[in-house]
Structure formats: structure tokens, C-alpha cells
Design an enzyme around this catalytic site. Sequence first.
Site, PDB file in Angstrom:
ATOM      1  N   TYR A 202      58.389  80.653  90.758  1.00 16.76           N
ATOM      2  CA  TYR A 202      59.423  80.040  89.931  1.00 16.76           C
ATOM      3  C   TYR A 202      60.600  79.613  90.807  1.00 16.76           C
ATOM      4  O   TYR A 202      61.072  78.469  90.727  1.00 16.76           O
ATOM      5  CB  TYR A 202      59.903  81.006  88.860  1.00 16.76           C
ATOM      6  CG  TYR A 202      61.066  80.469  88.044  1.00 16.76           C
ATOM      7  CD1 TYR A 202      60.845  79.666  86.934  1.00 16.76           C
ATOM      8  CD2 TYR A 202      62.383  80.750  88.398  1.00 16.76           C
ATOM      9  CE1 TYR A 202      61.912  79.153  86.201  1.00 16.76           C
ATOM     10  CE2 TYR A 202      63.446  80.242  87.678  1.00 16.76           C
ATOM     11  CZ  TYR A 202      63.208  79.455  86.581  1.00 16.76           C
ATOM     12  OH  TYR A 202      64.266  78.942  85.863  1.00 16.76           O
TER      13      TYR A 202
ATOM     14  N   SER B 113      67.725  75.739  89.056  1.00 20.51           N
ATOM     15  CA  SER B 113      68.141  77.112  88.756  1.00 20.51           C
ATOM     16  C   SER B 113      68.978  77.611  89.917  1.00 20.51           C
ATOM     17  O   SER B 113      68.817  77.143  91.062  1.00 20.51           O
ATOM     18  CB  SER B 113      66.914  78.007  88.576  1.00 20.51           C
ATOM     19  OG  SER B 113      67.276  79.386  88.563  1.00 20.51           O
TER      20      SER B 113
END
Length: 247
Positions: free
Chosen positions: A151, A138
Amino acid sequence: MKLTDNTVFIPGATSGIGLGLALRLHELGNTVIIGGRRTALLDEIAAAHPGIHTVRIDTADADDITRVSTEVQQRFPETNVLIAMAGIMRPEDLTTSGFLDTAEAVVTTNILGPLRLVAAFTEFLSGRPDATIITVSSGLAFTPMVATATYSASKAAIHSFTDSLRVQLAPKGIDVLELVPPAVQTDLMPGQAQAEWAMPLEEFLDEVLSLLPDATDEILVERVKPLRHSEAQGTRRELIEQLAQLS
């Protein structure tokens, strides 16, 4: 990675980026096997898109990964591409101990899940023509969102792991790519599918498919580059503060 004549296994492809990639690759003439936890949803996808194969898999369950990986390898011995897509993103309040349950679930799914999948497929893929493993990190691996701390950290771990994996698997003839999405209009977080600050899914998929044939390491759409290169560009602190306003 070539775009046609592959057999591709994508666990975590019942929605969002995973499903979008599965459908695009299927349309290009690849054999695509998607995995997910919800049998009813898998059945719906298979009915709506004839030719797509499905398997039920819980990537948070180590035994399930072992079982399903063996099943896929036996049913689809031509499998040459693994896209380790499954992941979860949840907000955390780090000021109390209650965040730990969320953090552990994120680590199990986002780190242990991909590592277990890689472990289940490396020997199988070794020496196969056009063998490729794609991990999914990400932009938040490089510029974290404070509201989703674990995350962001989990994706940083996947980035680092992928760099090492690429070097170690090169002699085995396995290409290793890292897909680095920005925020994309999916249901990863509540409200994200309609958010103006997120990249439209179809636009993201168009750009990813255009980059895949020439990719050798990271797959970076233009929208993710400010996050990816923030430290080098001296904008990391500013972007962290901007991301904090979205939470």
C-alpha cells in the site's frame, strides 16, 4: 480548483473520504457522479442524497473502467473533474510468499486503477474549462507503514506519477492535484474509524475544502505534514518505527 459549477466524477466514493468529498461538493452546487462496485449501496446513497448520480464500476477491471468512463463522458459531457479515489489497504507478512496475492491486488487497484482512469479521461478533458484531475496518494507514500508495505509503495508510485502527469498535461490546460491524506477515521483498515490516532473525517474534509481553491500541486492538511516532510526533517526512521507500533 474552483469549488462550484463543476461536473465531478469520483470512482471509489461509496464510503470514507470519497463519499465525504462527494457529499461536500454536491452541497456546494456541483454535479457529482460517484462510482463503486456495490449497486445496493449506490442506490442507498442516491436515495439519501437526491441529485447525486451513480454508476457501477470496478476499478480493478480494465474493461469496466473503459466502459464506464465512456458512459460518464456520454451522459455527462460537461464533466471537467476526475477524482481517482478508489484504493485498498491490506496488511502483509513479507516473511512468507503468501503476501504476493495481497500485493498484486493492491497494485491492481491502487496503481493500475488510477492510471487507467487517467488514460480514459485525458483526451476528453483536454481543453475543457477548469479541467482538473485529482489523484490520491497518502502520507505513507513518504513515510511507509511496514505492515502495509505494498500500500505504501503504491501510494509512492502515485505521487511520482502525478508529478510527471502534472507537467505533461499543463499544455493541455488540465490541472493536476495530488490529495495526500494522513490516517483518517474511515473503514480503510479495521478499527481505523474509531482510532484516536486517525484524523476525524469531517475535520479532514473541512481542511481539504479550504485548501482546494488555492492548490497547485499537493493538498496537504496539517496532520500529514510530519509524514510528508520526514526525510527533510530527519525524522523518517523514527516515524517508521512509530507507525510499526500501530500495526
